[in-house]
Structures are given as structure tokens and as C-alpha cells.
Design a protein around this motif. Sequence first.
Motif, short mmCIF file in Angstrom:
data_model
loop_
_atom_site.label_atom_id
_atom_site.label_comp_id
_atom_site.label_asym_id
_atom_site.label_seq_id
_atom_site.Cartn_x
_atom_site.Cartn_y
_atom_site.Cartn_z
N VAL A 127 -5.20 16.66 -9.99
CA VAL A 127 -4.40 16.73 -8.77
C VAL A 127 -5.22 16.24 -7.59
N LEU A 128 -6.46 16.69 -7.49
CA LEU A 128 -7.30 16.33 -6.36
C LEU A 128 -7.65 14.84 -6.37
N VAL A 129 -7.84 14.26 -7.55
CA VAL A 129 -8.16 12.83 -7.64
C VAL A 129 -6.97 12.00 -7.16
N PHE A 130 -5.78 12.32 -7.63
CA PHE A 130 -4.60 11.58 -7.17
C PHE A 130 -4.35 11.82 -5.69
N ASP A 131 -4.60 13.03 -5.23
CA ASP A 131 -4.42 13.34 -3.82
C ASP A 131 -5.40 12.51 -2.97
N ALA A 132 -6.62 12.33 -3.46
CA ALA A 132 -7.60 11.52 -2.73
C ALA A 132 -7.15 10.06 -2.65
N ALA A 133 -6.58 9.56 -3.74
CA ALA A 133 -6.08 8.19 -3.73
C ALA A 133 -4.93 8.04 -2.73
N GLY A 134 -4.01 8.99 -2.74
CA GLY A 134 -2.91 8.94 -1.77
C GLY A 134 -3.40 9.07 -0.34
N LEU A 135 -4.41 9.90 -0.14
CA LEU A 135 -4.97 10.07 1.20
C LEU A 135 -5.48 8.74 1.74
N GLY A 136 -6.22 8.00 0.90
CA GLY A 136 -6.75 6.71 1.33
C GLY A 136 -5.66 5.70 1.62
N LEU A 158 0.83 -1.21 0.00
CA LEU A 158 0.00 0.00 0.00
C LEU A 158 0.86 1.26 0.00
N GLU A 159 1.98 1.22 0.72
CA GLU A 159 2.84 2.40 0.75
C GLU A 159 3.44 2.68 -0.61
N LEU A 160 3.86 1.65 -1.33
CA LEU A 160 4.45 1.86 -2.65
C LEU A 160 3.41 2.43 -3.61
N ALA A 161 2.18 1.93 -3.54
CA ALA A 161 1.12 2.50 -4.37
C ALA A 161 0.84 3.95 -3.98
N GLY A 162 0.82 4.21 -2.66
CA GLY A 162 0.60 5.58 -2.19
C GLY A 162 1.70 6.52 -2.61
N LEU A 163 2.94 6.04 -2.61
CA LEU A 163 4.06 6.87 -3.05
C LEU A 163 3.85 7.35 -4.48
N TYR A 164 3.40 6.44 -5.34
CA TYR A 164 3.25 6.81 -6.75
C TYR A 164 2.15 7.83 -6.94
N VAL A 165 0.98 7.59 -6.33
CA VAL A 165 -0.13 8.51 -6.57
C VAL A 165 0.09 9.85 -5.89
#
Length: 212
Positions: free
Chosen positions: A91-100, A8-15
Motif C-alpha cells: 500500500v505504501l509503495v503504491f501510495d508513494a508512486a501516486g504521491l509523486g 501522468l494523471e492517468l498513471a497516478g489514477l491507477y497507482v
Amino acid sequence: MSAVITALELAGLYVFATSGALMAIHKGFDVVGIVILALLTALGGGILRDVIIGDTPPPAFANITYLGIPLAAAAVTFFIHPLAQRLAFTVLVFDAAGLGLFCVTGTLKALAHGLGPIQAVLLGILTAVGGGVLRDITARETPTLVKADTHLYAIPAAAGAAAVAVAHEAGLPMPAVAAGAAVFVFAFRLAAMLRRWTAPRAWQRRPKTGPK
């Protein structure tokens, strides 16, 4: 649980890195600015969390993958970013994905280091919002976290972190819970943006307007 956290962290890093790079492009920054915002957004919250729980040096410095993924995201975004007029919402869509993703990983890592559920929730929120705050400050923007009329941001992260902590205390299977919580926070944040949900302000007494 460590495998779940890492994935999950690696996916979060990318988004999150993509979010930072897109904001830099939207602001007209050069390649250096794009890389800096990508790294700050992706790594800032996690580094703060790791320093607090004593996981030093943080994986962002000890593991080259944690640097390579944000740099790769910045490079991809630099060359194939969408049309300029679409960047703001992207930007907001990717930020929402990273937030989750990051509110879940921050909570899981805090729990794995023996912290209680309340402390783990707080660190989950910090992991989720810390990089975005650093990104916004560097880009000379008022951080989304503290804007008076911003659509719900920290509240979705808090809800996801709390769900993970409660599930952990109940002994539920964490891989499924973690994935579900990340999707829930992403959907919650997107719904807040689309429906313009905001947090309540402090109550103010209205002056009397009756006859004198």
C-alpha cells in the motif's frame, strides 16, 4: 503540456486506486468498500483541485476514462492482490508512486490555469495528499499526513511541486522535468519510509533537573 498532465494523471489514477483498494483489502472490506476506497484515493485530491481552480465539472465526472481506470485498478487488485502479510508495505509503495505523480500533475495544471508558482505548489500538494487523507478517514485510520511519527509524506510532495514550479518559471522542458520530479518524489518517500525519516516536532523546553 496538456499531454504530459494527462499521461501522468492517468498513471497516478491507477497507482493511487491500487493503493486504496489494497488498504480496503487489508482492512477486510467487501467489494463495495474496495471500490469506494479506490475511487476516493484516486479522484479525491484531483476533484478538490479542479473545483478550486474552476475546472468544472471536474474531469473525474466529465471523462469516463477518469472513472474507468480506478475501477479497473480495483478489479485487478481484487483478484490478484498479494499475500495478506505483504499488503501493508505494498500500500505504501503504491501510495508513494501516486504521491509523486499527482504532486506533479496538480502543479502543472495549476500553472496551466494561470496561477502563480506558490499557489501552484499548494495545489500540487493538495492533489497529492487529498485522496490519501479521504482514504484514511474512510478506513478509520489517522491520516498519514498528520500522524506525529509518520515518515515524511507532505514534504516530498512539496519538494517535487516546488521543483516543477521553479523549472516552469525558468522555461525548462517540462516533460523531462515532470517525469524527473515524479521519480524524485517517489524515491524520496521510499527513502523516508526505509530510513524512518520524520518531520521535526515543536520545540519543548526541558525542565531543569539540577539540585534544589
